[in-house]
Design a protein around this motif. Structure first.
Motif, short mmCIF file in Angstrom:
data_model
loop_
_atom_site.label_atom_id
_atom_site.label_comp_id
_atom_site.label_asym_id
_atom_site.label_seq_id
_atom_site.Cartn_x
_atom_site.Cartn_y
_atom_site.Cartn_z
N MET A 177 17.64 3.23 -21.73
CA MET A 177 18.49 2.28 -22.21
C MET A 177 18.41 0.90 -21.50
N ASN A 178 17.61 0.85 -20.42
CA ASN A 178 17.29 -0.20 -19.65
C ASN A 178 18.83 -0.84 -18.98
N ILE A 179 19.79 0.19 -18.59
CA ILE A 179 21.01 -0.14 -18.03
C ILE A 179 20.72 -0.85 -16.81
N HIS A 180 21.62 -1.90 -16.26
CA HIS A 180 21.39 -2.34 -14.86
C HIS A 180 21.92 -1.61 -13.97
N LYS A 181 23.04 -1.38 -14.34
CA LYS A 181 24.19 -0.53 -13.14
C LYS A 181 24.83 0.56 -13.61
N ILE A 182 25.08 1.80 -13.13
CA ILE A 182 25.90 2.96 -13.71
C ILE A 182 26.98 3.02 -12.70
N SER A 230 27.65 -5.60 -22.14
CA SER A 230 26.44 -6.15 -22.53
C SER A 230 26.32 -7.60 -21.85
N SER A 231 27.26 -8.13 -21.33
CA SER A 231 26.91 -9.43 -20.65
C SER A 231 26.34 -9.22 -19.26
#
Length: 186
Positions: free
Chosen positions: A129-134, A93-94
């Motif tokens: 989910m608004n993930i930045h990087k997978i 989450s950071s």
């Protein structure tokens, strides 16, 4: 900020991604967890008893109460067969990053199902989910998994030597891939 929403149903052209159920245990065992060909690309050894799979599925099912748990069974719409699994995990989450992993039963390899499932989960991760990087990784001796990752827009970022040790006590080099939300959405 990551928008956790658990493990919702995800519908694709040929697949339904859904939470696993305890009643899936036999299919999970038969279709991939007991298969040495699949286990060669996983950290854990192939299951030798249905009891092992029953315990694993039980641990998964219990976690569905947690909104930060994203773990799908991959089901063929046409037949209703459970053919694999895919999950988002190791959320940070950071920096709003996570990893993805997947396994398909050998019978369903090289038919585009892995790509279709991964595409759906990547889209869910970025759009919902608004993930930045997978990120994801695969053993370098399993290049087919790298092709799946590339087909959904993931880029190889490097190779980490002896990143894992498999159940046969062999060290494996892993190719690491990633995709950024901004690249996916553009």
């Amino acid at each position: 900020m990551i928008n956790y929403s658990g493990t919702p149903l995800i519908d694709t052209d040929r697949l339904l991604l859904r939470p696993l159920k305890q009643s899936d245990t036999q299919s999970v065992f038969d279709h991939w967890l007991s298969d040495e060909r699949v286990a060669d690309n996983r950290v854990n050894a192939a299951h030798t008893s249905i009891a092992q799979t029953e315990e694993r599925v039980k641990k998964i099912v219990i976690q569905y109460e947690n909104k930060e748990f994203c773990y799908w069974g991959i089901v063929l719409k046409e037949t209703g067969e459970l053919i694999g699994e895919i999950d988002l995990y190791d959320f940070d989450s950071s920096i709003d990053n996570c990893e993805v992993s997947y396994s398909l039963g050998f019978k369903w390899w090289n038919q585009g199902y892995g790509t279709e499932a991964l595409q759906a989960v990547v889209e869910f991760g970025f759009r919902q989910m608004n993930i930045h990087k997978i990120s994801a990784g695969h053993n370098t001796d399993n290049p087919a998994s790298g092709r799946i990752m590339a087909k959904v827009g993931m880029k190889q970022e490097g190779v980490i030597r002896h990143m894992i040790r498999n159940a046969k006590n062999q060290y494996k080099d892993c190719a690491v891939y990633g995709i950024l939300r901004e690249d996916y959405l553009s």
